[in-house]
Scaffold this motif. Sequence first.
Motif, PDB file in Angstrom:
ATOM      1  N   LEU A   1       0.822  -1.208   0.000  1.00  0.00           N
ATOM      2  CA  LEU A   1       0.000   0.000   0.000  1.00  0.00           C
ATOM      3  C   LEU A   1       0.858   1.261   0.000  1.00  0.00           C
ATOM      4  N   ASP A   2       1.975   1.227   0.726  1.00  0.00           N
ATOM      5  CA  ASP A   2       2.900   2.367   0.674  1.00  0.00           C
ATOM      6  C   ASP A   2       3.427   2.564  -0.749  1.00  0.00           C
ATOM      7  N   GLN A   3       3.765   1.447  -1.407  1.00  0.00           N
ATOM      8  CA  GLN A   3       4.245   1.535  -2.789  1.00  0.00           C
ATOM      9  C   GLN A   3       3.144   2.045  -3.714  1.00  0.00           C
ATOM     10  N   ALA A   4       1.896   1.625  -3.456  1.00  0.00           N
ATOM     11  CA  ALA A   4       0.780   2.107  -4.269  1.00  0.00           C
ATOM     12  C   ALA A   4       0.631   3.621  -4.146  1.00  0.00           C
ATOM     13  N   VAL A   5       0.689   4.133  -2.914  1.00  0.00           N
ATOM     14  CA  VAL A   5       0.550   5.578  -2.704  1.00  0.00           C
ATOM     15  C   VAL A   5       1.669   6.322  -3.430  1.00  0.00           C
ATOM     16  N   ALA A   6       2.899   5.834  -3.305  1.00  0.00           N
ATOM     17  CA  ALA A   6       4.022   6.489  -3.978  1.00  0.00           C
ATOM     18  C   ALA A   6       3.840   6.461  -5.497  1.00  0.00           C
ATOM     19  N   THR A   7       3.315   5.363  -6.022  1.00  0.00           N
ATOM     20  CA  THR A   7       3.103   5.248  -7.473  1.00  0.00           C
ATOM     21  C   THR A   7       1.996   6.188  -7.921  1.00  0.00           C
ATOM     22  N   TYR A   8       0.907   6.260  -7.160  1.00  0.00           N
ATOM     23  CA  TYR A   8      -0.138   7.235  -7.492  1.00  0.00           C
ATOM     24  C   TYR A   8       0.437   8.639  -7.569  1.00  0.00           C
TER      25      TYR A   8
ATOM     26  N   SER B   1      -6.238  10.126  -6.541  1.00  0.00           N
ATOM     27  CA  SER B   1      -6.543   8.713  -6.764  1.00  0.00           C
ATOM     28  C   SER B   1      -6.022   7.832  -5.643  1.00  0.00           C
ATOM     29  N   ALA B   2      -5.078   8.336  -4.850  1.00  0.00           N
ATOM     30  CA  ALA B   2      -4.443   7.531  -3.808  1.00  0.00           C
ATOM     31  C   ALA B   2      -5.296   7.395  -2.554  1.00  0.00           C
ATOM     32  N   THR B   3      -6.454   8.048  -2.503  1.00  0.00           N
ATOM     33  CA  THR B   3      -7.191   8.104  -1.244  1.00  0.00           C
ATOM     34  C   THR B   3      -7.703   6.734  -0.792  1.00  0.00           C
ATOM     35  N   THR B   4      -8.031   5.843  -1.721  1.00  0.00           N
ATOM     36  CA  THR B   4      -8.482   4.511  -1.319  1.00  0.00           C
ATOM     37  C   THR B   4      -7.357   3.753  -0.625  1.00  0.00           C
ATOM     38  N   ALA B   5      -6.173   3.800  -1.210  1.00  0.00           N
ATOM     39  CA  ALA B   5      -5.020   3.143  -0.580  1.00  0.00           C
ATOM     40  C   ALA B   5      -4.710   3.775   0.775  1.00  0.00           C
ATOM     41  N   GLN B   6      -4.847   5.091   0.865  1.00  0.00           N
ATOM     42  CA  GLN B   6      -4.635   5.758   2.151  1.00  0.00           C
ATOM     43  C   GLN B   6      -5.664   5.289   3.178  1.00  0.00           C
TER      44      GLN B   6
ATOM     45  N   ALA C   1      -3.931   7.242  12.074  1.00  0.00           N
ATOM     46  CA  ALA C   1      -5.007   7.028  11.107  1.00  0.00           C
ATOM     47  C   ALA C   1      -5.750   8.331  10.829  1.00  0.00           C
ATOM     48  N   VAL C   2      -6.031   9.106  11.873  1.00  0.00           N
ATOM     49  CA  VAL C   2      -6.712  10.390  11.689  1.00  0.00           C
ATOM     50  C   VAL C   2      -5.874  11.313  10.818  1.00  0.00           C
ATOM     51  N   ALA C   3      -4.576  11.418  11.129  1.00  0.00           N
ATOM     52  CA  ALA C   3      -3.697  12.307  10.354  1.00  0.00           C
ATOM     53  C   ALA C   3      -3.649  11.878   8.884  1.00  0.00           C
ATOM     54  N   ARG C   4      -3.612  10.581   8.652  1.00  0.00           N
ATOM     55  CA  ARG C   4      -3.543  10.076   7.281  1.00  0.00           C
ATOM     56  C   ARG C   4      -4.824  10.428   6.508  1.00  0.00           C
ATOM     57  N   LEU C   5      -5.971  10.239   7.140  1.00  0.00           N
ATOM     58  CA  LEU C   5      -7.239  10.518   6.461  1.00  0.00           C
ATOM     59  C   LEU C   5      -7.444  12.017   6.252  1.00  0.00           C
ATOM     60  N   GLU C   6      -7.002  12.835   7.206  1.00  0.00           N
ATOM     61  CA  GLU C   6      -7.089  14.286   7.012  1.00  0.00           C
ATOM     62  C   GLU C   6      -6.255  14.715   5.804  1.00  0.00           C
ATOM     63  N   ALA C   7      -5.054  14.127   5.669  1.00  0.00           N
ATOM     64  CA  ALA C   7      -4.208  14.449   4.516  1.00  0.00           C
ATOM     65  C   ALA C   7      -4.873  13.990   3.216  1.00  0.00           C
ATOM     66  N   ALA C   8      -5.521  12.819   3.251  1.00  0.00           N
ATOM     67  CA  ALA C   8      -6.201  12.321   2.055  1.00  0.00           C
ATOM     68  C   ALA C   8      -7.339  13.251   1.647  1.00  0.00           C
ATOM     69  N   LEU C   9      -8.071  13.767   2.631  1.00  0.00           N
ATOM     70  CA  LEU C   9      -9.146  14.725   2.324  1.00  0.00           C
ATOM     71  C   LEU C   9      -8.584  15.997   1.701  1.00  0.00           C
ATOM     72  N   ASP C  10      -7.436  16.459   2.208  1.00  0.00           N
ATOM     73  CA  ASP C  10      -6.799  17.640   1.620  1.00  0.00           C
ATOM     74  C   ASP C  10      -6.425  17.371   0.162  1.00  0.00           C
ATOM     75  N   ASP C  11      -5.902  16.173  -0.114  1.00  0.00           N
ATOM     76  CA  ASP C  11      -5.540  15.822  -1.487  1.00  0.00           C
ATOM     77  C   ASP C  11      -6.770  15.766  -2.380  1.00  0.00           C
TER      78      ASP C  11
END
Length: 516
Positions: free
Chosen positions: A297-304, A314-319, A335-345
């Motif tokens: 999943l980390d590799q998926a996020v980096a690839t996105y 597009s990376a929000t599902t993997a996040q 987990a909260v910090a990760r999802l907040e960042a995904a919402l910003d993206d």
Amino acid sequence: MLTLGAAPGVSDPVVLGARDAILADIQAATVARESGRLDDAFTAADRAIASARAVQPADPVLLSDALVARCDAMANRPQPDIADCLEALSLREGALPPDDPRLHNLRIQIAVHKIMAGKPAEAQTDIEAALAGLRRSPMTPAMRTDIGMGIATLGMAQQAQDQRRDAEAAYRAAIAELGAADETGQRYRPLVYNYLNILLLNEGRLLEALAESERSVAIQRAAALQGDPTLIGALRALAAAQQRAGRLEDADRTLREQLALLDEQQSPQPSLKANALSGLGSLYIDMGRPDLARPLLDQAVATYHEGGEAGRRSATTAQGYLADLDLSSGDPAAAVARLEAALDDLGLEVSGQQGRAALLAQLARTREEAGDPAGAARDAAAALEIYSRIAPSAPATSGPLLILARADLRDGRLDQARERLDAAVGVARARPVLAPTRIAAETARIDLALAQPGPLAADLDRLADEAAQGARDLVLSSARAGVPAQGLADTTRSAFVNRIEAAWRRGAATPSAGQR
């Protein structure tokens, strides 16, 4: 669906050369957009538009094609703008006969943007009118492609409004239409199969989804040329169906075949490989192997992220999967910090409002786990506000409704909590009886009823039985699939306990033969 070409009757070599350069820029913008290179796409589209505006004599259709290229690129931005598409439509309306297919196809294209912007009802009206116009044209294989994809888009609008039966019928009709279409239409069929399979999976119709996915892959294996990316999409849909049906080893093989094809083709679209990596990571979560899931999943996020701004969205599902891993490892703050960042993206006015609502619902659940009930209620309300505009009766609303009901109970608002729980049960029952979200909603409603003395009302008594039966089916289904059961305990234990309590109260309230 979009026809590009020089205006009929133009023979000046200088003008023809300018038109050829414009067409080349339009094609370059399309390729760059599909590869995730939005800056290059805008550069090429802007150049095409400027050149098309300068062409003499004026060619409004050519200019409209250039504007549509930029409109398509704009759809990948956080705040999509369809002004270029609307100008293109105005140009075509002034230059083409009323029933020219290029007019109707552009109206359907604009409708797609409306669906993604959370206006599916308005989009449906536009699509139905455009389809009626396309059907008045001579029925050629190319026209069947246009009609087939128009019907598929109609299904998207219907599904976004939770009109699941109509959407399913539309997808099946589109697949049939594309089966008689030209080569382009044949290549679109796996895409529509994917839409159908997502709908079937969401309804828990796993065997049907599996059969349709296998049929799509078989079609592509027989017809696709070497390097055709449509086989990759068909394999992705098959892996999702296999995973949901508990055929985890089959899903593993399918995803690895997809990755091998992507490596072999050296696809310019980072999102394709990232989708496969994210799918494999999700599969290993289901297999109980977070140690294998996280690096994928980390590799998926980096690839996105290699795809730039669009890739980050597009990376929000993997996040989201990674946030689940953070939670299960006891780190809700991460987990909260990760999802907040995904919402910003994702952005505030992103295409695909349903994705934003789903992220907000997950963030609300995560904030509850992190001990922030006020933040959880705020995010749950924000998710429901989006759903109220695009799909008010979607089963996904049950989660945010439960969070708000728990907030009501904490504050002593029993009547409001009861209303929310009834609403949660109502939407969740669109899912299969063994769906964890359905069991959770039914169990929460029974919990509230059991907080009062005496036997349950007949309808709630039946609900307690159904929740326990669903919990039993879930445990057995997971055992057959080899899915670890540790995560099911919270979902199932309360359902079993509630049925025992409900049965005891029913028995205590029923006079025995000796008492009569």
